[in-house]
Design a protein around this motif. Structure first.
Motif, mmCIF file in Angstrom:
data_model
loop_
_atom_site.group_PDB
_atom_site.id
_atom_site.type_symbol
_atom_site.label_atom_id
_atom_site.label_comp_id
_atom_site.label_asym_id
_atom_site.label_seq_id
_atom_site.Cartn_x
_atom_site.Cartn_y
_atom_site.Cartn_z
ATOM 1 N N ILE A 10 0.836 -1.192 0.000
ATOM 2 C CA ILE A 10 0.000 0.000 0.000
ATOM 3 C C ILE A 10 0.880 1.256 0.000
ATOM 4 C CG2 ILE A 10 -1.762 1.325 1.257
ATOM 5 C CD1 ILE A 10 -2.840 -1.332 0.230
ATOM 6 N N HIS A 11 0.532 2.177 -0.884
ATOM 7 C CA HIS A 11 1.195 3.480 -1.014
ATOM 8 C C HIS A 11 0.255 4.512 -0.390
ATOM 9 C CE1 HIS A 11 2.600 6.752 -4.119
ATOM 10 N NE2 HIS A 11 2.810 7.123 -2.868
ATOM 11 N N LEU A 12 0.672 5.110 0.726
ATOM 12 C CA LEU A 12 -0.119 6.110 1.436
ATOM 13 C C LEU A 12 0.372 7.505 1.100
ATOM 14 C CD1 LEU A 12 -0.062 4.420 4.944
ATOM 15 C CD2 LEU A 12 -2.006 4.508 3.376
ATOM 16 N N VAL A 13 -0.545 8.450 1.017
ATOM 17 C CA VAL A 13 -0.200 9.846 0.766
ATOM 18 C C VAL A 13 -1.094 10.711 1.646
ATOM 19 C CG1 VAL A 13 0.027 11.679 -0.960
ATOM 20 C CG2 VAL A 13 0.253 9.283 -1.664
ATOM 21 N N PHE A 14 -0.478 11.615 2.416
ATOM 22 C CA PHE A 14 -1.266 12.601 3.152
ATOM 23 C C PHE A 14 -0.444 13.849 3.395
ATOM 24 C CE2 PHE A 14 -0.040 9.206 6.124
ATOM 25 C CZ PHE A 14 0.655 9.875 7.122
ATOM 26 N N ALA A 15 -1.100 14.881 3.921
ATOM 27 C CA ALA A 15 -0.491 16.212 3.981
ATOM 28 C C ALA A 15 -0.792 16.903 5.302
ATOM 29 C CB ALA A 15 -1.051 17.070 2.832
ATOM 30 N N PRO A 16 0.045 17.878 5.678
ATOM 31 C CA PRO A 16 -0.289 18.700 6.851
ATOM 32 C C PRO A 16 -1.578 19.486 6.595
ATOM 33 C CG PRO A 16 2.028 18.961 6.296
ATOM 34 C CD PRO A 16 1.382 18.210 5.155
ATOM 35 N N ALA A 67 -6.470 -2.980 10.379
ATOM 36 C CA ALA A 67 -7.163 -2.250 9.317
ATOM 37 C C ALA A 67 -6.354 -1.013 8.932
ATOM 38 C CB ALA A 67 -8.555 -1.841 9.777
ATOM 39 N N LEU A 68 -6.318 -0.720 7.659
ATOM 40 C CA LEU A 68 -5.549 0.418 7.161
ATOM 41 C C LEU A 68 -5.954 1.735 7.818
ATOM 42 C CD1 LEU A 68 -3.265 1.190 5.255
ATOM 43 C CD2 LEU A 68 -4.984 1.558 3.482
ATOM 44 N N PRO A 69 -7.245 2.043 7.974
ATOM 45 C CA PRO A 69 -7.594 3.307 8.641
ATOM 46 C C PRO A 69 -7.039 3.412 10.063
ATOM 47 C CG PRO A 69 -9.503 2.432 7.500
ATOM 48 C CD PRO A 69 -8.439 1.359 7.456
#
Length: 153
Positions: A10-16, A67-69
């Motif tokens: 899994i490739h996760l992407v998130f931001a401030p 779980a991913l979340p």
């Protein structure tokens, strides 16, 4: 019950929050090391981590017993606390709600790792918004009905 044998990347992407460029080069490596520890402590395999001042990419081999979340929530909460406790940012630091999660096959591992580790070069040509929307398009994720990051440009 027999053992389960899985292979999930899994490739996760998130931001401030507010997509502010808060991840400073002076402490980016410390943040990445801390997140690596979180991922590994929970039994997942960290394959690559990288990003820019306004977002982060994390590529993992996911252990399906979590779980991913739940994993993403823990990464965000614990790393947010770390930034605050260590006083790394003179500004209020929080992660935005939401994230992107993209699955990959084993044959794509090297390419995804290189992509994540070369974010600085990659973003000379493409903004985070362009990158994220392209990822969604490539994975067939309909973006029109979803609430995405706050895009400040």
């Amino acid at each position: 019950m027999a053992d389960a044998f899985t292979q999930v990347y899994i490739h996760l992407v998130f931001a401030p929050r507010r997509r502010e460029a808060l991840i400073r080069p002076e402490w980016e490596v410390r943040l990445h090391q801390y997140i690596t520890g979180i991922v590994q402590e929970r039994g997942h395999k960290l394959l690559a981590i990288g990003g820019m001042p306004d977002h982060i990419h994390i590529f993992i081999g996911q252990k399906l017993s979590e779980a991913l979340p739940d994993l993403v929530r823990e990464i965000k909460n614990a790393s947010n606390d770390f930034v605050k406790k260590e006083r790394l940012s003179p500004f209020k630091f929080d992660w935005q709600n939401g994230y992107g999660a993209f699955s990959h096959s084993r044959s794509q591992m090297d390419a995804v790792c290189k992509y994540i580790l070369n974010q600085k070069e990659h973003h000379r040509k493409r903004t985070f918004k362009e990158e994220f929307l392209k990822l969604c398009e490539d994975f067939g994720i309909e973006t029109g009905r979803k609430e995405f990051f706050s895009w400040f440009e």
